[in-house]
Design an enzyme around this catalytic site. Structure first.
Site, PDB file in Angstrom:
ATOM      1  N   ALA A  48       6.365  -7.358  -4.196  1.00 14.72           N
ATOM      2  CA  ALA A  48       6.899  -8.551  -4.875  1.00 14.72           C
ATOM      3  C   ALA A  48       8.320  -8.946  -4.437  1.00 14.72           C
ATOM      4  CB  ALA A  48       6.799  -8.356  -6.385  1.00 14.72           C
ATOM      5  N   ASP A 237       4.172  -6.719 -10.104  1.00 15.41           N
ATOM      6  CA  ASP A 237       4.236  -8.029  -9.432  1.00 15.41           C
ATOM      7  C   ASP A 237       4.598  -9.143 -10.392  1.00 15.41           C
ATOM      8  OD1 ASP A 237       2.497  -6.337  -7.559  1.00 15.41           O
ATOM      9  OD2 ASP A 237       3.058  -8.114  -6.407  1.00 15.41           O
ATOM     10  N   ASN A 247       0.104  -5.224 -11.582  1.00 16.36           N
ATOM     11  CA  ASN A 247       0.455  -4.485 -10.359  1.00 16.36           C
ATOM     12  C   ASN A 247      -0.824  -4.268  -9.553  1.00 16.36           C
ATOM     13  OD1 ASN A 247       2.462  -3.123  -8.742  1.00 16.36           O
ATOM     14  ND2 ASN A 247       1.464  -1.204  -9.289  1.00 16.36           N
ATOM     15  N   LYS A 248      -0.679  -3.680  -8.404  1.00 15.95           N
ATOM     16  CA  LYS A 248      -1.823  -3.459  -7.494  1.00 15.95           C
ATOM     17  C   LYS A 248      -3.021  -2.906  -8.256  1.00 15.95           C
ATOM     18  CE  LYS A 248      -2.156  -4.245  -4.038  1.00 15.95           C
ATOM     19  NZ  LYS A 248      -2.807  -5.518  -3.621  1.00 15.95           N
TER      20      LYS A 248
HETATM   21  O1  MRU Z   1      -0.621  -6.562  -2.309  1.00 15.51           O
HETATM   22  P1  MRU Z   1       0.752  -5.959  -2.230  1.00 15.51           P
HETATM   23  O2  MRU Z   1       0.839  -4.853  -1.234  1.00 15.51           O
HETATM   24  O3  MRU Z   1       1.812  -7.016  -2.043  1.00 15.51           O
HETATM   25  O4  MRU Z   1       0.973  -5.323  -3.658  1.00 15.51           O
HETATM   26  C1  MRU Z   1       2.198  -4.711  -3.914  1.00 15.51           C
HETATM   27  C2  MRU Z   1       2.274  -4.074  -5.238  1.00 15.51           C
HETATM   28  O5  MRU Z   1       1.378  -4.134  -6.027  1.00 15.51           O
HETATM   29  C3  MRU Z   1       3.571  -3.396  -5.580  1.00 15.51           C
HETATM   30  O6  MRU Z   1       3.346  -2.312  -6.414  1.00 15.51           O
HETATM   31  C4  MRU Z   1       4.472  -4.405  -6.303  1.00 15.51           C
HETATM   32  O7  MRU Z   1       4.609  -5.574  -5.555  1.00 15.51           O
HETATM   33  C5  MRU Z   1       5.818  -3.847  -6.579  1.00 15.51           C
HETATM   34  S1  MRU Z   1       6.751  -3.694  -5.087  1.00 15.51           S
HETATM   35  C6  MRU Z   1       8.298  -3.118  -5.435  1.00 15.51           C
END
Ligand code: MRU
Length: 350
Positions: A48, A237, A247-248
């Site tokens: 993010a 996110d 989050n992911k």
């Molecule tokens: O699909 P991505 O790799 O962008 O997903 C990222 C995540 O889910 C992270 O955990 C989130 O962005 C936090 S990053 C500090």
């Protein structure tokens, strides 16, 4: 960190292409907004906070390329390019937050500003967002590290380190700061389907010299049943006003397993990841990605041709499963509606 995720150098923005890691360290020069859109969409730059920083530079290079003739045309172009970049990914609110900051800077320029001064100010805002994120990561690490004191093992999901930010990370910054004082093992979920945990987190932790064990996402329960972790910490996110955190995908089931085994589950994120317009996580837009990301692995098919797929990229962890949210202004505790509002109030005053 021995690498730079996003770099402004010689009047160009360069990204470390994360789709090639850990096998290849290759930097990608970004010439215009289309290249930045593609880089964000394809996860060449991801996480993010990093997406927000990248988008701000993408806006600058896109506007500079079109060479608007006067300030009015400049402002119109800024809005148009920002609206385009905002379509690259839907969930991480840092993307919209950073673009809005840049659009605001442009819209507040007074009539007598020259186009070249306006361009310079747009670049300055991108650089400010970049530098602020670096500082924010340091603060998140410092505030969160005491939460991991006394742990023998800590579990994390996806990648939240230097690759996902402009600094040392969010959840990974907490882990790295804590690891300076306490010796523990990090259990890194591989993070299907795109393996941000295996390809990126394991790579970062190896370089930092932190003991790491890579596990498949479905092994978290086995790790907890054996008492191998005393805390979980992940990034976010987008966080709603009530503390629900996207989050992911796979984060929410991890939080549920943590609750069962009484392992505290923490989220670490900057205030730029909060979206106070949203009352709860139900309102967070969840990105769905292409079927191929699930039906193929390492370029080879792993499902019969024509297999139907459901591919949400994120899930939402309900606030009631979160023991604390680590931010740059401190660790927020339940009830989140109140502690989040107070954090923004404090930040507004400082
Ligand atoms: O699909 P991505 O790799 O962008 O997903 C990222 C995540 O889910 C992270 O955990 C989130 O962005 C936090 S990053 C500090």
């Amino acid at each position: 960190m021995p690498f730079k995720t996003i770099e402004w150098k010689n009047n160009t923005v360069r990204l470390l292409d994360q789709t090639l890691l850990p096998n290849e360290v290759k930097y990608l020069p970004i010439a215009d907004e289309k290249a930045m859109w593609e880089a964000i969409r394809m996860l060449r730059v991801r996480g993010a906070p990093a997406i927000g920083v990248a988008a701000a530079y993408g806006l600058y290079v896109g506007v500079a390329r079109t060479k608007p003739k006067n300030l009015k045309a400049f402002k119109r172009t800024v809005e148009k390019v920002a609206a385009y970049l905002a379509t690259s990914r839907p969930t991480a609110v840092n993307l919209f937050w950073a673009l809005k900051r840049c659009v605001n800077v442009a819209s507040l320029m007074c009539e007598d500003t020259t186009v070249s001064a306006a361009h310079a100010e747009l670049l300055a805002e991108a650089k400010r967002i970049h530098a602020e994120d670096f500082q924010t990561c340091e603060l998140i690490g410092a505030h969160g590290a005491p939460l991991l004191t006394g742990c023998n093992g800590v579990i994390t999901h996806c990648n939240t380190g230097a690759l996902a930010t402009a600094g040392m990370g969010t959840a990974l910054a907490v882990i790295l700061k804590a690891a300076e004082k306490t010796c523990f093992t990090v259990f890194a979920d591989e993070t299907r389907p795109l393996l941000q945990g295996a390809r990126l987190t394991a790579w970062e932790l190896q370089q930092a010299g932190v003991e790491t064990r890579l596990i498949c996402d479905n092994m978290a329960g086995s790790v907890m049943k054996r008492g191998m972790v005393q805390a979980a910490i992940v990034g976010a996110d987008r966080i709603a006003a009530n503390g629900d955190a996207a989050n992911k995908v796979g984060t929410m089931p991890l939080a549920i397993v943590c609750q069962f085994y009484k392992v505290p589950f923490y989220v670490a994120a900057p205030l730029s990841t909060f979206d106070l317009k949203l009352k709860s996580g139900d309102e967070i837009p969840i990105e769905e990605r292409s079927a191929e990301e699930i039906t193929t692995f390492g370029g080879r098919s792993v499902a019969p041709r024509g297999t139907q797929v459901f591919a949400p990229a994120f899930d939402v962890t309900p606030a009631k499963l979160i023991a604390g949210i680590v931010t740059e202004v401190g660790v927020l505790r339940p009830p989140y509606k109140r502690s989040i509002a107070a954090a923004f109030h404090r930040k507004g005053r400082s």
